[in-house]
Enzyme design. Sequence first.
Site: not given
Ligand code: NAD
Length: 271
Positions: A151, A164
């Site tokens: 991130s 985080y």
């Molecule tokens: P999201 O919550 O929409 O999707 C995350 C997915 O991970 C969900 O389907 C959830 O059920 C699954 N998950 C959570 N815990 C789990 C576990 N223990 N085992 C298996 N699956 C699990 O989030 P997103 O925004 O699509 O995020 C995806 C990745 O990108 C994450 O690692 C997040 O930290 C990272 N990220 C997101 C952003 C943002 O702005 N959305 C920015 C930087 C990084």
Amino acid sequence: MCFSSHIQITPERACRVLDGKVVIITGGARGMGAATARRCANAGARVVITDVLVEEGTATAKELDARFIAHDVTSQDEWAAVVAQTLEEYGRVEGLVNNAGIASLASIEEQSPEEFQQVLQVNLVGTFLGLKAVAGAMRAAGGGAIVNLSSVAGLFALPMTGGYGASKWGVRGLTKIAALEFGRDRIRVNSVHPGMIVTPMTQSFGAVSGEGTFGLSPVGRWGEAEEVAEAIAFLLSDAASYVNGAELAIDGGWTAGEGSLLPPPRPPEGA
Ligand code: NAD
């Protein structure tokens, strides 16, 4: 166009850059994981989606003609089962996207040790277990590519992201260590660093699409999951054959100013 003696990227191949590659995507039920699964499937990959969300994961997999496996990334046994089932069905593993993650927003003083540890378990330990689980299978396949979701919170300090941010700085470092350890086996490991991206995770605290929605990014808007998926597909593909241990910010330029909150000055009217 020819990038090297052995890799030919023709216009026909450009959109099928993952043709036949077997790719596991964790947290693929929704958000960036689902967008990545869609992009990889469109690029010709055989996609295995894993997630704790069984209903949503099954629906996403069905739409993409992909395989869904219920999987908690914090369990080493479940990782072993995911790799075993993938090998049983497809015979090899060539790609892994360690995407599953959870967010938390709290000051260090307010965050409980339990929450801090839970965020590290999913985001960092889950990634570590994924690297361990697929290394042997990728080596047997003659190589592979792994993309870890860090991130912008793993590139600079953001307040209220104790757990985080620590997990994402950890993912960034672990990526580089894995790149060194796995490189000789032709397994490339890179990290991506999304900025503010519209997904179910961020919609829960107000993310919206469109121009003018995010002033801290020079492009002035939140990013879309598909914009991250595109970069991940590139890193998984042979077009990135010499990219290893790299960190790619996908943030509209937010971190280019190292987190500076100042917008670029505009020239005066008529200048
Ligand atoms: P999201 O919550 O929409 O999707 C995350 C997915 O991970 C969900 O389907 C959830 O059920 C699954 N998950 C959570 N815990 C789990 C576990 N223990 N085992 C298996 N699956 C699990 O989030 P997103 O925004 O699509 O995020 C995806 C990745 O990108 C994450 O690692 C997040 O930290 C990272 N990220 C997101 C952003 C943002 O702005 N959305 C920015 C930087 C990084």
